[in-house]
Design a protein around this motif. Sequence first.
Motif, PDB file in Angstrom:
ATOM      1  N   PRO A  79       0.837  -1.216   0.000  1.00  0.00           N
ATOM      2  CA  PRO A  79       0.000   0.000   0.000  1.00  0.00           C
ATOM      3  C   PRO A  79       0.867   1.258   0.000  1.00  0.00           C
ATOM      4  CG  PRO A  79      -0.764  -1.557   1.664  1.00  0.00           C
ATOM      5  CD  PRO A  79       0.552  -2.076   1.140  1.00  0.00           C
ATOM      6  N   ARG A 135      -6.360  13.037  -7.881  1.00  0.00           N
ATOM      7  CA  ARG A 135      -7.635  12.299  -7.837  1.00  0.00           C
ATOM      8  C   ARG A 135      -7.442  10.871  -8.340  1.00  0.00           C
ATOM      9  NH1 ARG A 135     -10.225  15.224 -11.375  1.00  0.00           N
ATOM     10  NH2 ARG A 135     -10.107  13.765 -13.089  1.00  0.00           N
ATOM     11  N   ARG A 136      -6.677  10.720  -9.377  1.00  0.00           N
ATOM     12  CA  ARG A 136      -6.467   9.395  -9.966  1.00  0.00           C
ATOM     13  C   ARG A 136      -5.651   8.490  -9.054  1.00  0.00           C
ATOM     14  NH1 ARG A 136      -5.453  12.518 -15.571  1.00  0.00           N
ATOM     15  NH2 ARG A 136      -7.647  12.849 -16.041  1.00  0.00           N
ATOM     16  N   ARG A 138      -5.705   8.670  -5.791  1.00  0.00           N
ATOM     17  CA  ARG A 138      -6.660   8.268  -4.744  1.00  0.00           C
ATOM     18  C   ARG A 138      -7.550   7.134  -5.242  1.00  0.00           C
ATOM     19  NH1 ARG A 138      -7.086  13.865  -3.777  1.00  0.00           N
ATOM     20  NH2 ARG A 138      -9.075  13.914  -4.880  1.00  0.00           N
ATOM     21  N   GLN A 139      -7.951   7.180  -6.497  1.00  0.00           N
ATOM     22  CA  GLN A 139      -8.771   6.103  -7.063  1.00  0.00           C
ATOM     23  C   GLN A 139      -8.010   4.779  -7.027  1.00  0.00           C
ATOM     24  OE1 GLN A 139      -9.839   7.474 -10.973  1.00  0.00           O
ATOM     25  NE2 GLN A 139     -11.476   8.799 -10.224  1.00  0.00           N
ATOM     26  N   ASP A 141      -5.662   3.939  -4.926  1.00  0.00           N
ATOM     27  CA  ASP A 141      -5.611   3.515  -3.528  1.00  0.00           C
ATOM     28  C   ASP A 141      -6.937   2.918  -3.097  1.00  0.00           C
ATOM     29  OD1 ASP A 141      -2.983   4.311  -3.328  1.00  0.00           O
ATOM     30  OD2 ASP A 141      -3.455   6.252  -2.437  1.00  0.00           O
ATOM     31  N   ASN A 142      -8.038   3.486  -3.551  1.00  0.00           N
ATOM     32  CA  ASN A 142      -9.365   2.956  -3.205  1.00  0.00           C
ATOM     33  C   ASN A 142      -9.605   1.592  -3.839  1.00  0.00           C
ATOM     34  OD1 ASN A 142      -9.963   5.164  -1.614  1.00  0.00           O
ATOM     35  ND2 ASN A 142     -10.974   6.261  -3.279  1.00  0.00           N
ATOM     36  N   PHE A 143      -9.107   1.365  -5.020  1.00  0.00           N
ATOM     37  CA  PHE A 143      -9.263   0.054  -5.666  1.00  0.00           C
ATOM     38  C   PHE A 143      -8.577  -1.024  -4.852  1.00  0.00           C
ATOM     39  CE2 PHE A 143      -9.444   2.384  -9.970  1.00  0.00           C
ATOM     40  CZ  PHE A 143     -10.813   2.519  -9.873  1.00  0.00           C
ATOM     41  N   LYS A 144      -7.436  -0.700  -4.272  1.00  0.00           N
ATOM     42  CA  LYS A 144      -6.699  -1.667  -3.456  1.00  0.00           C
ATOM     43  C   LYS A 144      -7.528  -2.101  -2.252  1.00  0.00           C
ATOM     44  CE  LYS A 144      -1.985  -0.454  -4.655  1.00  0.00           C
ATOM     45  NZ  LYS A 144      -0.697   0.019  -4.169  1.00  0.00           N
ATOM     46  N   GLU A 145      -8.305  -1.180  -1.704  1.00  0.00           N
ATOM     47  CA  GLU A 145      -9.148  -1.500  -0.547  1.00  0.00           C
ATOM     48  C   GLU A 145     -10.270  -2.462  -0.920  1.00  0.00           C
ATOM     49  OE1 GLU A 145     -10.403   2.238   1.062  1.00  0.00           O
ATOM     50  OE2 GLU A 145      -8.355   2.846   1.517  1.00  0.00           O
ATOM     51  N   GLU A 146     -10.704  -2.429  -2.173  1.00  0.00           N
ATOM     52  CA  GLU A 146     -11.801  -3.291  -2.622  1.00  0.00           C
ATOM     53  C   GLU A 146     -11.361  -4.713  -2.862  1.00  0.00           C
ATOM     54  OE1 GLU A 146     -13.597  -1.554  -6.080  1.00  0.00           O
ATOM     55  OE2 GLU A 146     -13.988   0.349  -5.067  1.00  0.00           O
TER      56      GLU A 146
END
Length: 147
Positions: A79, A135-136, A138-139, A141-146
Amino acid sequence: MKVAVGSDHAGFALKEKVKALLQELGHEVLDFGCHSTESVDYPVYGVKVAKAVASSEATRGILICGTGLGMSMVANRFPGIRAALCHELFTTKMARLHNDANILVMGGRVIGDALALEMVKVFLETPFEGGRHERRIRQIDNFKEEV
């Protein structure tokens, strides 16, 4: 800047040249190995550099193996790591400008020493542009959480 470096046996010679350049430029170098051309397993060294950058022990990292592929796969499992496998100057610059890459990965059997050293300079000197690119990231990083 504090820069973590690591390589396997195929990247050892180039890592030593990169270290010398970093020191010449006034950066603090954390050398996580390897320390010879004797055959080793690249994941061991990729993990060490990725952990150092992810924990902020180092500001940036540089990883080198034969092609760069293995090291980039290892580093990008962590991460907060954005390891960019680059083989020329334009990609190196864009990795910093648009992707805020924090680890440069190179193939010691793919590129020449002179080009590699120029890439290191570009990687260290190029700022992150921010803006829409933030913004991209952050996107990502958010995909990794999913997962």
